[in-house]
Design an enzyme around this catalytic site. Structure first.
Site, PDB file in Angstrom:
ATOM      1  N   GLU A  40      -4.666   5.422   4.165  1.00 28.10           N
ATOM      2  CA  GLU A  40      -5.569   4.568   3.405  1.00 28.10           C
ATOM      3  C   GLU A  40      -6.974   4.560   3.986  1.00 28.10           C
ATOM      4  O   GLU A  40      -7.966   4.539   3.247  1.00 28.10           O
ATOM      5  CB  GLU A  40      -5.006   3.149   3.323  1.00 28.10           C
ATOM      6  N   HIS A  69       5.130  -6.075  -0.043  1.00 22.37           N
ATOM      7  CA  HIS A  69       4.843  -5.623  -1.409  1.00 22.37           C
ATOM      8  C   HIS A  69       4.401  -6.765  -2.323  1.00 22.37           C
ATOM      9  O   HIS A  69       4.446  -6.621  -3.545  1.00 22.37           O
ATOM     10  CB  HIS A  69       6.073  -4.951  -2.031  1.00 22.37           C
TER      11      HIS A  69
END
Ligand SMILES: Cc1ncc(C[n+]2csc(CCOP(=O)(O)OP(=O)(O)O)c2C)c(N)n1
Lengths: 397, 345
Positions: free
Chosen positions: B70, B139
């Protein structure tokens, strides 16, 4: 005109050619380089020296692991498990990772590595808590020396380095084995962990399971390196390339790396070349990014079948042995099925425990609010909710 | 404030995810400098299928599967933006954007400022966020407060199918960076929407009044909007008429729409699912108090997620603000009315 023919190129300034005077390679890279081919034992002459006891132990664990994967996947279809990332096809890596460690060592698994944790002795139901969703981590990491199954990729690797380093500072001969996928090797944490481990000569073994894909992204889009094992050289540690479906080869390489680390020899990066037979998880559609034909070539290189071949050659693959192994695996599956079919008993008030060692007044107030909501829910919504606001207020400083 | 022109063609049910895909597609077709990049955005079309078909239509150079990194994704996007492209970056899940924080906070957010406008960051960072889908650990985070705490970032979150299209187009068109938070539990929510009709780009920084009311204002955004609408409908039966304001954009913040509403109703409750302590609700309540103090009949209250790490899926329903918790809080605004009597106060 080539670069060398250009005016000002080094060829025209021979007196300036060559490395700077003080430069020399810090270590000879040659011994750190991985083999050209993944290391194998099964199907080679070297297999003859393998201990039969080890082979049957590995076999038993492989069969149990495969059965476990199948059962867990079935549980997702019954809604008993929110999600399951299967390691079918990769069982040899999982089992070898567990068996290469001694009791005092630590395992740092990634989210796909439930089998390694179970092979190390963890209760199969506790290993699934994260994926069922009753709690984030279903076991005490100290009990079997297994760090929580890690979801953010590669973030557990620096932890493994730190733990191993700390153990050495304390004089304990403890090794940490940390597992990561091929995709995870692209994260910054992977690189930082390898660098720290090598600089500190920490007793760590990094196991990369290269199963071909990070969800849909193939290895070629992940790295341009000759192999993932080659990455070790740049940090100053040896890289080993192994056939990840060859259980004895995996076991041998990992055991060697663990022993080397224990002796103070520093970290090793092991790349296991394997394949993910199932989709990424039950929620993934693998047909979008790979062909059935490719999967079939890997099915033909199945870790259990490879080992059976060697066992058969030694007359060890008797009906009795195979039957007993299968029965054991069925028992494991039946136990898993039964215990997973019971609803876990959950107390919503546990939301507020273990946020801090000492409860804050804010959390006490929120706990009181939830308590009141739960009571109201139980009593079909009566005065309770209004009363609880009072207690929530009182809990404020 | 409405965003869509009257559609010329038939409206049919579309999901928020489809509207987002359409916005990306249209932005790429309109402007060759728009590039989509991230993990699994190519052949797979993203794990939520929001980038479905883009690689096929525009090629892998414009819709690129990146390595799994990322910080690398956002860092290279910074360089691409410096060279005139408009990257649209996908972070796979809320908590997996954290490795990119260094790039976001140290560079993306302040590049215009530190270079006195010489370098701009016209990039969009799409992040599925929030809970309610039964996701395992890491998540379900609501990370908006981190972004809001960083000057230089625009923070936008759609709650309707139309806004998903309009706001994403606006985000991509913006010359400044936008953290575009997609409420993942609304990805499959449907509305009648006409993907074929020209849909206006929604301006960033304008809130929308989703329901007119006179008794109090619920101020919310993203995943909590449908919950607030449901609460407002439930309150009607008790004789209460709630106004619902959808912020749509948390930065820039639409003080005007919020204050106009609260001045009309005299009471306000802020609703969001991220934790309350240090959460966006505190800022919103403070702004309302500063601007509307003399119009307020009660303190501004907040309904938020608990101040705990996001819980496991089997317990998340207790954490997320639901209709009952909103109604109980509205009741604490202490009206002298049937409503409070009815609830035994
Ligand atoms: C930091 C981070 N980014 C993204 C994800 C989302 N994600 C989960 S698994 C996965 C692919 C992992 O691939 P790999 O490392 O090869 O492991 P494998 O799944 O093959 O075992 C991704 C992108 C994540 N878990 N963590």
């Amino acid at each position: 005109m080539t670069v060398l023919e250009q005016p000002g190129s080094s060829r025209n300034k021979s007196s300036l050619a060559g490395p700077p005077p003080t430069w020399r390679p810090r270590v000879d890279p040659a011994p750190l380089l991985p083999d050209e081919e993944p290391y194998r034992l099964l199907g080679t002459d070297a297999a003859a020296r393998l201990d039969s006891g080890l082979l049957t132990r590995l076999y038993t664990q492989l069969v149990r692991g495969r059965r476990y994967n199948a059962q867990a996947t079935a549980l997702t279809r019954q809604g008993r498990l929110a999600v399951y990332p299967s390691s079918t096809g990769q069982e040899a890596c999982e089992v070898a990772a567990a068996l290469a460690l001694e009791e005092r060592d630590w395992l740092f698994p990634s989210y796909r590595d439930t089998l390694a944790a179970v092979a190390r002795g963890l209760d199969p139901v506790q290993a699934l808590t994260l994926l069922r969703g009753d709690w984030h981590n279903g076991y005490d990491p100290h009990e079997h020396r297994i760090a929580p199954l890690c979801t953010p990729l590669a973030t557990q690797l620096p932890h493994a380095v730190g733990l191993a380093h700390a153990a050495r500072l304390k004089g304990d001969e403890v090794v940490a084995l940390a597992m990561v996928g091929d995709g995870g090797t692209s994260e910054g944490d992977f690189h930082e962990a390898l660098n720290f481990a090598a600089v500190w000569q920490a007793p760590v073994v990094f196991l990369v399971q290269n199963n071909g894909f990070a969800i849909s992204v193939p290895l070629a889009k992940q790295t341009a390196a000759p192999s993932l094992a080659h990455k070790a050289v740049g940090y100053g540690m040896p890289g080993r390339l192994v056939d990840g479906n060859d259980a004895p080869a995996m076991h041998e390489v990992l055991t060697e790396a663990v022993e080397r680390a224990r002796r103070g020899g520093g970290p090793t990066l092991v790349e296991a070349v394997t394949y993910r037979i199932e989709a990424h998880t039950n929620a993934d559609d693998a047909t979008r990014y790979r062909s059935d034909a490719e999967v079939e070539t890997w099915r033909a290189h199945d870790p259990i079948a490879l080992l059976e071949h060697e066992l058969a050659a030694r007359d060890l693959l008797t009906d009795a042995f195979v039957g007993a192994t299968r029965d054991g695996a069925e028992e494991l599956a039946a136990d898993l099925r039964e215990r997973m079919n019971a609803d876990p008993e959950l107390d919503p008030m546990d939301l507020f425990t273990d946020v801090f060692a000492e409860q804050t007044s804010q959390l006490r107030a929120q706990a009181a609010l939830l308590r009141a909501e739960l009571d109201a829910e139980a009593n079909g919504h009566t005065e309770e909710a209004a009363g609880a606001e009072g207690s929530a207020e009182e809990a404020r400083p | 404030m409405t965003t869509t022109a009257a559609p010329a063609t038939a409206r049919k049910p579309a999901t928020m995810a489809q509207a987002l895909t359409r916005a990306l597609r249209d932005a790429m077709a309109d402007d060759p400098s728009v590039h989509v990049m991230g993990e699994d955005v190519g052949a797979l079309g993203g794990v939520f299928r929001v980038t479905d078909g883009l690689a096929k239509e525009f090629g892998e150079d414009r819709c690129t599967d990146t390595a799994l990194a990322e910080a690398g994704i956002l860092g290279t996007a910074v360089g691409m933006a410096m060279y005139g492209l408009r990257p649209v970056v996908e972070m796979q899940f809320d908590a997996f954007a954290y490795p990119a924080f260094e790039q976001l906070i140290s560079h993306v957010a302040r590049m215009r400022n530190r270079t006195r406008g010489a370098l701009t960051m016209p990039l969009t960072i799409r992040i599925p966020y929030g809970g309610g889908i039964g996701g395992v650990e890491h998540h379900s985070d609501s990370s908006e407060a981190y972004y809001l705490a960083t000057p230089g970032l625009q923070v936008v979150t759609p709650a309707t199918v139309e806004d998903a299209y309009g706001l994403l187009r606006a985000a991509i068109a913006s010359d400044d960076p936008v953290v575009f938070l997609e409420p993942k539990r609304l990805y499959w929510s449907k509305a009648d929407w006409s993907p074929d009709a020209p849909t206006e780009v929604a301006p960033l920084g304008r809130a929308a009044v989703r329901r007119r009311g006179s008794s109090a204002t619920l101020i919310t955004y993203g995943p909590s909007l449908p919950v607030c609408m449901e609460a407002a409908e439930a309150a009607v039966a008790e004789g209460w008429d709630l106004e619902v304001v959808d912020l749509r954009s948390l930065m820039p913040f639409d003080d005007d729409t919020v204050c106009a509403s609260v001045r009309r109703t005299g009471r306000a409750v802020v609703v969001h699912e991220s934790n309350g302590f240090g959460g966006p609700g505190g800022e919103i309540a403070a702004r309302i108090t500063e601007r509307c103090f003399h119009h307020l009949e009660a303190p501004v209250l907040r309904v938020a997620g608990f101040d705990i790490p996001y819980p496991p899926p089997m317990l998340e329903r207790h954490h997320l603000p639901g209709v009952d918790r909103i109604l109980d809080t509205v009741a604490r605004l202490q009206w002298e009315s049937d409503w409070t009597e009815g609830r035994g106060e």
